[in-house]
Design a protein around this motif. Structure first.
Motif, PDB file in Angstrom:
ATOM      1  N   ASP A  59      -9.687   4.911  -0.055  1.00  0.00           N
ATOM      2  CA  ASP A  59     -10.219   3.564   0.116  1.00  0.00           C
ATOM      3  C   ASP A  59     -11.731   3.723   0.186  1.00  0.00           C
ATOM      4  OD1 ASP A  59     -10.875   0.971   0.796  1.00  0.00           O
ATOM      5  OD2 ASP A  59     -10.004   1.052   2.800  1.00  0.00           O
ATOM      6  N   THR A  87       0.831  -1.206   0.000  1.00  0.00           N
ATOM      7  CA  THR A  87       0.000   0.000   0.000  1.00  0.00           C
ATOM      8  C   THR A  87       0.864   1.253   0.000  1.00  0.00           C
ATOM      9  OG1 THR A  87      -1.775  -1.146   1.140  1.00  0.00           O
ATOM     10  CG2 THR A  87      -1.782   1.252   1.272  1.00  0.00           C
ATOM     11  N   ASN A 122      -5.691   9.816  -2.298  1.00  0.00           N
ATOM     12  CA  ASN A 122      -5.550   8.374  -2.157  1.00  0.00           C
ATOM     13  C   ASN A 122      -6.744   7.942  -1.319  1.00  0.00           C
ATOM     14  OD1 ASN A 122      -4.412   5.818  -2.285  1.00  0.00           O
ATOM     15  ND2 ASN A 122      -3.179   6.138  -0.462  1.00  0.00           N
ATOM     16  N   GLN A 124      -8.063   2.473  -3.720  1.00  0.00           N
ATOM     17  CA  GLN A 124      -7.520   1.263  -3.098  1.00  0.00           C
ATOM     18  C   GLN A 124      -8.664   0.308  -2.803  1.00  0.00           C
ATOM     19  OE1 GLN A 124      -4.157   0.969  -1.622  1.00  0.00           O
ATOM     20  NE2 GLN A 124      -3.425   2.987  -2.109  1.00  0.00           N
ATOM     21  N   TRP A 125      -8.457  -0.953  -3.054  1.00  0.00           N
ATOM     22  CA  TRP A 125      -9.352  -2.051  -2.688  1.00  0.00           C
ATOM     23  C   TRP A 125     -10.676  -2.079  -3.436  1.00  0.00           C
ATOM     24  CZ3 TRP A 125      -6.750  -5.696  -0.458  1.00  0.00           C
ATOM     25  CH2 TRP A 125      -5.688  -5.383   0.381  1.00  0.00           C
ATOM     26  N   HIS A 142      -5.488   2.071  -9.626  1.00  0.00           N
ATOM     27  CA  HIS A 142      -6.277   1.350  -8.636  1.00  0.00           C
ATOM     28  C   HIS A 142      -5.362   0.284  -8.058  1.00  0.00           C
ATOM     29  CE1 HIS A 142      -9.517  -0.546  -6.503  1.00  0.00           C
ATOM     30  NE2 HIS A 142      -9.119  -1.709  -6.997  1.00  0.00           N
ATOM     31  N   ILE A 143      -5.290   0.215  -6.743  1.00  0.00           N
ATOM     32  CA  ILE A 143      -4.409  -0.737  -6.069  1.00  0.00           C
ATOM     33  C   ILE A 143      -5.263  -1.710  -5.274  1.00  0.00           C
ATOM     34  CG2 ILE A 143      -2.535  -1.015  -4.399  1.00  0.00           C
ATOM     35  CD1 ILE A 143      -1.743   1.925  -5.088  1.00  0.00           C
ATOM     36  N   SER A 144      -5.065  -2.994  -5.526  1.00  0.00           N
ATOM     37  CA  SER A 144      -5.782  -4.010  -4.766  1.00  0.00           C
ATOM     38  C   SER A 144      -4.862  -5.201  -4.556  1.00  0.00           C
ATOM     39  CB  SER A 144      -7.070  -4.412  -5.480  1.00  0.00           C
ATOM     40  OG  SER A 144      -6.781  -5.035  -6.705  1.00  0.00           O
ATOM     41  N   TRP A 146      -1.332   3.628   7.314  1.00  0.00           N
ATOM     42  CA  TRP A 146      -1.558   4.258   6.018  1.00  0.00           C
ATOM     43  C   TRP A 146      -1.508   5.769   6.179  1.00  0.00           C
ATOM     44  CZ3 TRP A 146      -6.093   2.197   2.587  1.00  0.00           C
ATOM     45  CH2 TRP A 146      -6.270   2.989   1.464  1.00  0.00           C
TER      46      TRP A 146
END
Length: 165
Positions: free
Chosen positions: A110, A24, A108, A134-135, A153-155, A63
């Protein structure tokens, strides 16, 4: 966490929680420098914004600390938005920070639920801001559809690790 030999090479094993925290922070830190140093973006550094669910959760607290450290390292203002799991509050807070900064921010986020990502990304695009999710996001929402404002997009997929265990 420990060290082991694999094919005559010493390797460090990493726990799931440590891996997730590192991934992350690495993803967020990797996306933000390109945005902040983009020529002609703005006269001043953009505000760095993290939108998270809670500061009482150790994952989100780490985070938040990473976001604050990054912002400090580039001389940018840092804002934490805490949703406490309320989708409407999360979206409203992001729209408010977009208005306050005139779109001169990187976010950023979630999102609390997958459908929340679309109005957040659309608002960032309209304001000229940059956003990383994120997620959570809908399957049909992609960064390339909102290029350059929707950066990534981060997952994480736990399937390979579940199989390995």
């Amino acid at each position: 966490m420990g060290w082991k030999f694999v094919n005559d090479t010493m390797r460090r094993s990493v726990g799931r929680r440590e891996f997730l925290k590192g991934a992350t922070l690495l993803g967020a830190a990797g996306a933000f420098p390109a945005i902040i140093t983009r020529p002609g973006f703005a006269q001043s550094n953009p505000t760095v914004v993290n939108s998270i669910r809670s500061l009482s959760n150790p994952y989100h607290a780490a985070w938040n600390a990473g976001g604050a450290a990054f912002a400090k390292s580039v001389g940018a203002e840092y804002v934490t938005l805490v949703t406490e799991g309320n989708s409407e509050k999360g979206i409203a807070d992001i729209k408010a920070i977009l208005a306050k900064t005139g779109g001169n921010c990187v976010i950023n986020v979630d999102p609390n639920d997958s459908p929340d990502a679309r109005p957040i990304v659309e608002a960032a695009k309209e304001a000229g801001a940059y956003v990383v999710t994120q997620w959570n996001k809908p399957e049909d929402l992609h960064p390339w559809d909102f290029d350059p404002n929707y950066v990534a997009h981060i997952s994480f997929s736990g399937v390979p690790y579940g199989k390995a265990m």
